[in-house]
Design an enzyme around this catalytic site. Structure first.
Site, PDB file in Angstrom:
ATOM      1  N   GLY A  17      -0.283  34.824  18.090  1.00 13.92           N
ATOM      2  CA  GLY A  17       0.593  33.746  17.673  1.00 13.92           C
ATOM      3  C   GLY A  17       1.131  32.411  18.474  1.00 13.92           C
ATOM      4  O   GLY A  17       1.851  31.929  18.080  1.00 13.92           O
ATOM      5  N   LEU A  18       0.565  33.447  19.454  1.00 17.37           N
ATOM      6  CA  LEU A  18       0.881  31.953  20.790  1.00 17.37           C
ATOM      7  C   LEU A  18      -0.140  31.171  21.490  1.00 17.37           C
ATOM      8  O   LEU A  18       0.325  30.335  22.386  1.00 17.37           O
ATOM      9  CB  LEU A  18       1.641  32.655  22.123  1.00 17.37           C
ATOM     10  CG  LEU A  18       2.424  33.836  21.822  1.00 17.37           C
ATOM     11  CD1 LEU A  18       3.371  34.735  22.954  1.00 17.37           C
ATOM     12  CD2 LEU A  18       3.638  33.180  21.249  1.00 17.37           C
ATOM     13  N   GLY A  19      -0.912  30.720  20.281  1.00 18.55           N
ATOM     14  CA  GLY A  19      -1.859  29.522  20.533  1.00 18.55           C
ATOM     15  C   GLY A  19      -2.746  29.620  22.106  1.00 18.55           C
ATOM     16  O   GLY A  19      -3.301  29.147  23.119  1.00 18.55           O
ATOM     17  N   SER A  20      -3.154  31.054  22.308  1.00 17.90           N
ATOM     18  CA  SER A  20      -4.017  30.931  23.309  1.00 17.90           C
ATOM     19  C   SER A  20      -5.686  30.727  23.487  1.00 17.90           C
ATOM     20  O   SER A  20      -6.280  30.538  24.472  1.00 17.90           O
ATOM     21  CB  SER A  20      -4.576  32.863  23.301  1.00 17.90           C
ATOM     22  OG  SER A  20      -5.350  33.329  22.576  1.00 17.90           O
ATOM     23  N   ASP A  69      -1.594  24.344  16.227  1.00 10.46           N
ATOM     24  CA  ASP A  69      -1.247  24.489  17.464  1.00 10.46           C
ATOM     25  C   ASP A  69      -1.952  23.703  18.634  1.00 10.46           C
ATOM     26  O   ASP A  69      -1.283  22.731  19.770  1.00 10.46           O
ATOM     27  CB  ASP A  69      -2.503  25.891  17.401  1.00 10.46           C
ATOM     28  CG  ASP A  69      -2.460  26.702  17.188  1.00 10.46           C
ATOM     29  OD1 ASP A  69      -0.395  26.908  16.125  1.00 10.46           O
ATOM     30  OD2 ASP A  69      -2.127  27.952  16.714  1.00 10.46           O
ATOM     31  N   ALA A 121      -4.742  27.312  23.834  1.00 11.59           N
ATOM     32  CA  ALA A 121      -4.657  26.235  25.362  1.00 11.59           C
ATOM     33  C   ALA A 121      -5.649  26.520  26.727  1.00 11.59           C
ATOM     34  O   ALA A 121      -6.094  25.687  27.138  1.00 11.59           O
ATOM     35  CB  ALA A 121      -3.472  27.358  25.813  1.00 11.59           C
ATOM     36  N   PRO A 166      -0.884  36.173  25.940  1.00 10.57           N
ATOM     37  CA  PRO A 166      -1.379  37.427  24.929  1.00 10.57           C
ATOM     38  C   PRO A 166      -2.421  36.647  24.416  1.00 10.57           C
ATOM     39  O   PRO A 166      -2.198  35.809  23.119  1.00 10.57           O
ATOM     40  CB  PRO A 166      -0.509  38.628  24.097  1.00 10.57           C
ATOM     41  CG  PRO A 166       0.545  38.170  24.882  1.00 10.57           C
ATOM     42  CD  PRO A 166       0.520  36.050  25.097  1.00 10.57           C
TER      43      PRO A 166
END
Ligand code: PMV
Length: 319
Positions: free
Chosen positions: A110-113, A157, A116, A106
């Protein structure tokens, strides 16, 4: 011109376990890759003369490098990494390359999209042009892309995502990886609130400038917690981690980067049996993490959904 090699490249998401915000000020933080979500980029040869085309499958957008405007909202995420790859490869003329991007990470949570996407795109371009890139060369390139998203990112990240290993990170120092002596289970719950990291980082900076002693003490304590957590993970002392998460969350709340929803979700997780819970990443939205006994993961996940989480992932760290 070098022929295009059809390739598939990928990169995982990431979760900061301890130390967000403090890491910007030189204190340690720890993060782990989140392989339950990832970006995949497949590269194939395109019709001669078509140049580079990036197709973002989930967003239903196709961007041609020859005509896209730098003002396009997807420019930094999808076009800039490709341009950076071509520049550093000194590749000329522009190859005819079709890049299809699939992402289950998403955005702005905060998940590093962003990191990535950049890592998978740059890997795909390099490999498609016959020069697979190593992680040490890739990491600073992804950091360059992060700067466009976040202004002054710490680098945690990109480092966690590029090396896809647990990382103990101190700004300006080479990243250290560490061992997970006993696997543990985390729930990653999305608050559904999207919150740009750039803003919370700038807000903490303002508070630090106004009240250096109070804010400096909170950041310093967060750094000590991260250090202690690393030892606990390395020695398999999982029981210590829960209270450290709770304390880290409370300190972040004093820096105003929590939100009433994040506080409520952390509380719901604890009441349903989690050993500890905290926000993860920039805060004021995005994701929180809760440490659970594997056997009550489903119960806590249900409680989080009832309290308003829009999505809950169950992930095992270190297995
Ligand atoms: O929101 P995320 O997952 O990109 O994490 C940001 C972490 C911060 O420490 C707040 C900022 C940084 O650059 O490290």
């Amino acid at each position: 011109m070098t022929p295009v090699h059809p390739v598939i490249a990928s990169a995982p998401g990431k979760i900061i376990l301890f130390g967000e915000h403090a890491v910007v000020y030189g204190f340690p933080a720890i993060a782990v890759p989140l392989t339950a979500v990832q970006v995949t980029v497949s590269a194939t040869a395109a019709t001669p003369g078509s140049g580079i085309v990036v197709h973002a499958a989930e967003l239903g957008r196709t961007l041609s490098l020859a005509s896209v405007s730098p003002d396009d909202p997807l420019y930094d995420a999808l076009v800039y990494p490709v341009q950076l790859a071509l520049q550093t490869l000194r590749y000329y003329p522009t190859p005819d390359l079709h890049l299809t991007v699939h992402s289950t990470i998403p955005i702005a949570s905060g998940l590093g999209s962003g990191a990535a996407l950049a890592a998978a795109l740059i890997r795909a371009v390099y490999a498609a042009l016959g020069q697979p890139i190593d992680d040490d060369t890739l990491n600073p390139l992804v950091y360059e892309v992060e700067k466009r998203h976040h202004g002054t990112p710490s680098g945690i990240d990109n480092t966690t995502i590029v090396y896809a290993r647990p990382v103990y990170f101190v700004r300006g120092h080479p990243p250290q990886t560490f061992a997970v002596a006993r696997p543990f289970t985390l729930l990653v719950a999305d608050s559904g609130q999207s919150s740009p990291t750039r803003l919370t980082v700038a807000d903490v900076r303002r508070q630090y400038e106004a009240e250096p002693q109070r804010v400096g003490a909170a950041l310093g304590r967060i750094g000590q917690i991260a250090e202690r957590a690393r030892q606990a993970i390395e020695t398999g002392d999982i029981a210590t981690l829960g209270p450290l998460m709770d304390e880290n969350h409370a300190l972040l709340a004093t820096l105003t980067v929590s939100s009433s929803l994040l506080d409520r979700l952390c509380q719901a997780a604890r009441e349903a049996g989690a050993w500890g819970a905290k926000l993860s990443g920039g805060g004021r939205g995005g994701n929180l993490i809760a440490l659970v006994d594997e056997r009550c993961a489903d119960t806590v996940a249900d409680a989080l959904r009832r309290a308003g989480a829009v999505r809950v992932l169950i992930t095992r760290i270190g297995s």
